[in-house]
Design a protein around this motif. Structure first.
Motif, PDB file in Angstrom:
ATOM      1  N   TRP A 196       7.828 -12.487  38.932  1.00  0.00           N
ATOM      2  CA  TRP A 196       8.791 -13.342  38.219  1.00  0.00           C
ATOM      3  C   TRP A 196       9.880 -13.810  39.188  1.00  0.00           C
ATOM      4  O   TRP A 196      10.252 -14.990  39.190  1.00  0.00           O
ATOM      5  CB  TRP A 196       9.385 -12.562  37.036  1.00  0.00           C
ATOM      6  CG  TRP A 196      10.366 -13.344  36.219  1.00  0.00           C
ATOM      7  CD1 TRP A 196      10.070 -14.307  35.279  1.00  0.00           C
ATOM      8  CD2 TRP A 196      11.795 -13.243  36.276  1.00  0.00           C
ATOM      9  NE1 TRP A 196      11.236 -14.804  34.747  1.00  0.00           N
ATOM     10  CE2 TRP A 196      12.310 -14.172  35.327  1.00  0.00           C
ATOM     11  CE3 TRP A 196      12.687 -12.474  37.008  1.00  0.00           C
ATOM     12  CZ2 TRP A 196      13.674 -14.340  35.124  1.00  0.00           C
ATOM     13  CZ3 TRP A 196      14.041 -12.638  36.798  1.00  0.00           C
ATOM     14  CH2 TRP A 196      14.527 -13.571  35.869  1.00  0.00           C
ATOM     15  N   THR A 197      10.381 -12.915  40.029  1.00  0.00           N
ATOM     16  CA  THR A 197      11.449 -13.320  40.982  1.00  0.00           C
ATOM     17  C   THR A 197      10.904 -14.321  42.004  1.00  0.00           C
ATOM     18  O   THR A 197      11.636 -15.195  42.456  1.00  0.00           O
ATOM     19  CB  THR A 197      12.075 -12.115  41.726  1.00  0.00           C
ATOM     20  OG1 THR A 197      11.078 -11.480  42.538  1.00  0.00           O
ATOM     21  CG2 THR A 197      12.711 -11.120  40.783  1.00  0.00           C
ATOM     22  N   HIS A 198       9.617 -14.212  42.342  1.00  0.00           N
ATOM     23  CA  HIS A 198       9.012 -15.193  43.262  1.00  0.00           C
ATOM     24  C   HIS A 198       8.990 -16.565  42.593  1.00  0.00           C
ATOM     25  O   HIS A 198       9.313 -17.563  43.219  1.00  0.00           O
ATOM     26  CB  HIS A 198       7.603 -14.765  43.674  1.00  0.00           C
ATOM     27  CG  HIS A 198       7.623 -13.734  44.780  1.00  0.00           C
ATOM     28  ND1 HIS A 198       7.405 -14.061  46.099  1.00  0.00           N
ATOM     29  CD2 HIS A 198       7.868 -12.405  44.768  1.00  0.00           C
ATOM     30  CE1 HIS A 198       7.507 -12.970  46.848  1.00  0.00           C
ATOM     31  NE2 HIS A 198       7.786 -11.949  46.058  1.00  0.00           N
ATOM     32  N   GLU A 199       8.636 -16.572  41.302  1.00  0.00           N
ATOM     33  CA  GLU A 199       8.602 -17.846  40.566  1.00  0.00           C
ATOM     34  C   GLU A 199       9.990 -18.467  40.453  1.00  0.00           C
ATOM     35  O   GLU A 199      10.130 -19.678  40.417  1.00  0.00           O
ATOM     36  CB  GLU A 199       8.098 -17.586  39.140  1.00  0.00           C
ATOM     37  CG  GLU A 199       6.623 -17.787  39.001  1.00  0.00           C
ATOM     38  CD  GLU A 199       6.157 -17.400  37.607  1.00  0.00           C
ATOM     39  OE1 GLU A 199       4.994 -17.028  37.515  1.00  0.00           O
ATOM     40  OE2 GLU A 199       6.951 -17.457  36.633  1.00  0.00           O
ATOM     41  N   GLN A 200      11.006 -17.604  40.372  1.00  0.00           N
ATOM     42  CA  GLN A 200      12.386 -18.090  40.250  1.00  0.00           C
ATOM     43  C   GLN A 200      12.955 -18.484  41.617  1.00  0.00           C
ATOM     44  O   GLN A 200      14.140 -18.781  41.736  1.00  0.00           O
ATOM     45  CB  GLN A 200      13.309 -16.996  39.669  1.00  0.00           C
ATOM     46  CG  GLN A 200      12.864 -16.386  38.354  1.00  0.00           C
ATOM     47  CD  GLN A 200      12.926 -17.379  37.224  1.00  0.00           C
ATOM     48  OE1 GLN A 200      13.941 -18.013  37.002  1.00  0.00           O
ATOM     49  NE2 GLN A 200      11.826 -17.547  36.517  1.00  0.00           N
ATOM     50  N   SER A 201      12.115 -18.395  42.654  1.00  0.00           N
ATOM     51  CA  SER A 201      12.523 -18.665  44.047  1.00  0.00           C
ATOM     52  C   SER A 201      13.657 -17.748  44.496  1.00  0.00           C
ATOM     53  O   SER A 201      14.498 -18.143  45.310  1.00  0.00           O
ATOM     54  CB  SER A 201      12.931 -20.128  44.224  1.00  0.00           C
ATOM     55  OG  SER A 201      11.886 -20.953  43.842  1.00  0.00           O
ATOM     56  N   GLN A 202      13.696 -16.550  43.918  1.00  0.00           N
ATOM     57  CA  GLN A 202      14.659 -15.543  44.368  1.00  0.00           C
ATOM     58  C   GLN A 202      13.920 -14.224  44.565  1.00  0.00           C
ATOM     59  O   GLN A 202      14.191 -13.238  43.854  1.00  0.00           O
ATOM     60  CB  GLN A 202      15.776 -15.387  43.349  1.00  0.00           C
ATOM     61  CG  GLN A 202      16.619 -16.647  43.243  1.00  0.00           C
ATOM     62  CD  GLN A 202      17.935 -16.400  42.585  1.00  0.00           C
ATOM     63  OE1 GLN A 202      17.980 -15.837  41.500  1.00  0.00           O
ATOM     64  NE2 GLN A 202      19.013 -16.826  43.226  1.00  0.00           N
TER      65      GLN A 202
ATOM     66  N   ASP B 176      13.494 -14.077  28.913  1.00  0.00           N
ATOM     67  CA  ASP B 176      12.455 -13.940  29.953  1.00  0.00           C
ATOM     68  C   ASP B 176      11.348 -12.947  29.566  1.00  0.00           C
ATOM     69  O   ASP B 176      10.373 -12.808  30.312  1.00  0.00           O
ATOM     70  CB  ASP B 176      13.101 -13.495  31.279  1.00  0.00           C
ATOM     71  CG  ASP B 176      14.185 -14.458  31.720  1.00  0.00           C
ATOM     72  OD1 ASP B 176      13.894 -15.662  31.784  1.00  0.00           O
ATOM     73  OD2 ASP B 176      15.329 -14.021  31.974  1.00  0.00           O
TER      74      ASP B 176
ATOM     75  N   PHE C 290      18.242 -10.597  34.270  1.00  0.00           N
ATOM     76  CA  PHE C 290      17.385 -11.480  33.456  1.00  0.00           C
ATOM     77  C   PHE C 290      17.875 -11.337  32.021  1.00  0.00           C
ATOM     78  O   PHE C 290      18.861 -10.621  31.768  1.00  0.00           O
ATOM     79  CB  PHE C 290      15.885 -11.137  33.613  1.00  0.00           C
ATOM     80  CG  PHE C 290      15.498  -9.748  33.186  1.00  0.00           C
ATOM     81  CD1 PHE C 290      15.063  -9.478  31.900  1.00  0.00           C
ATOM     82  CD2 PHE C 290      15.565  -8.682  34.100  1.00  0.00           C
ATOM     83  CE1 PHE C 290      14.692  -8.189  31.525  1.00  0.00           C
ATOM     84  CE2 PHE C 290      15.201  -7.403  33.730  1.00  0.00           C
ATOM     85  CZ  PHE C 290      14.770  -7.153  32.430  1.00  0.00           C
TER      86      PHE C 290
END
Ligand code: GLY
Length: 357
Positions: free
Chosen positions: A247-253, A303, A299
């Motif tokens: 999920w954090t990868h998808e959020q670019s973080q 989410d 989050f």
């Protein structure tokens, strides 16, 4: 069972390696590293007689980064081994983090149907996880570790002095897996991990606790090398943790793997308490330690669908159920636990409340 040895000081490393390489003195030694370990770690290794054992042209260097755990890098390794006349009786030393030990282990295991390899993990995370247990492989078709084999290293050489150059976040990332091993083993080891001081990895006490942590995984893998049963316990914290991580990868973080696992542990220990009566005091001590070392991932309940969707895609599931490895106490492992989505959301509610969101 994989052999674990330790070089406590940099000066011990070439001596230890010469001993290992002596078993291959009728053949050739190769080394795989990445651009970082080539610069920072290789000079510590190629001295004290190791320069003669390991010639310059036998050093195979990849670009650093998980995206290079690829079929192209694998082909490059095979090409060098083939061109330089490696045989089934040669040895490959893998000097690096999980990316190097994974791809190096796979290259060695498949070259001429298998040559030996020795892992020299240079990060705490690789040391306590990827470098041991025989999971080797590459990313393929956009999927992580899609192609690989189980193939144990001949030996894992533990060099805590390599970790001195790691920043606090990367040390903490490895520490999360140590916390997991503490929970999977016994009260004594759990407590020593809880009290571990990460500020000086070269202290003998650090090395001893690190070896005990690695032995927790070694003992589990020895009973179930190919993850048919007990080895699934090593996924404690990872069902929710992997969902947080992607999920954090998808959020670019993106967060480091160990941080996601640590936060996943908060939720999965909550589930362990609710479903299996995991002791409240141990739960409290562990989650306060996690909050202290790792802080919190922000989050909100908006989410939850995205997070539970990711848990549904976890490789360990059977059918449509989300499965967990949970604990009824320290060292009391229950694998293949199906948990309803409502209860998973309750654990996320608990997480947000505890972290103050
Ligand atoms: N990283 C979990 C395992 O090696 O099984």
């Amino acid at each position: 069972m994989e052999n674990l040895t330790q070089a406590r000081h940099a000066e011990e490393l070439p001596t230890r390696l010469r001993e290992i390489c002596r078993h291959y003195d009728q053949d050739q030694i190769f080394l795989l590293c990445d651009s970082n370990t080539h610069r920072h770690c290789l000079p510590l290794l190629r001295q004290g007689g190791m320069e003669a054992v390991l010639p310059e042209e036998h050093i195979i260097c990849l670009e650093a980064g998980d995206k290079h755990k690829s079929i192209d890098s694998l082909t490059f390794i095979w090409q060098v081994l083939s061109q330089k006349g490696a045989t089934r009786h040669s040895l490959l030393l893998n000097l690096g983090g999980g990316m190097i030990t994974d791809i190096g282990g796979f290259a060695a295991s498949t070259f001429k149907r298998g040559m030996d390899f020795v892992n020299l993990p240079t990060t705490l995370l690789a040391c306590v996880d990827a470098a041991q247990g025989g999971k080797t492989g590459i990313n393929f078709n956009g999927l992580k570790n899609e192609i690989g084999v189980f193939s144990p290293a001949k030996e894992i050489v533990v060099c805590p002095f390599f970790f001195q150059s790691l920043d606090r976040q990367n040390l903490a990332s490895g520490y999360a897996e140590m916390l997991k091993h503490g929970l999977l083993s016994d009260q004594e080891h759990w407590l020593e991990v809880l009290r571990l001081d990460l500020s000086d990895c070269c202290r003998p006490e650090f090395g001893s606790i690190l070896l005990r942590s690695m032995q927790v995984k070694t003992a589990i893998v020895a009973q179930d090398p190919t993850e048919k049963g007990l080895r699934k316990s090593l996924n404690l914290g990872h069902t929710v943790g992997h969902a947080f991580e992607s999920w954090t990868h998808e959020q670019s973080q993106p967060v480091l793997h160990g941080y996601a696992v640590a936060w996943g542990l908060v939720c999965e220990l909550y589930l362990s308490m609710r479903l299996l009566g995991f002791p409240k005091d141990i739960f409290q001590q562990t989650i306060y330690q996690i909050k202290d070392v790792f802080g919190a991932l922000p989050f909100s309940c908006k989410d939850y669908p995205a997070l539970t969707e990711k848990m549904h895609h976890d490789k360990k599931n059977a059918g449509h159920n989300i499965q967990f490895a949970l604990l009824s106490d320290i060292g009391q492992i229950h694998i293949d636990q199906v948990v309803e989505e409502k209860l998973i959301e309750e654990s996320l509610d608990f997480y947000l409340d505890f972290m103050g969101y």
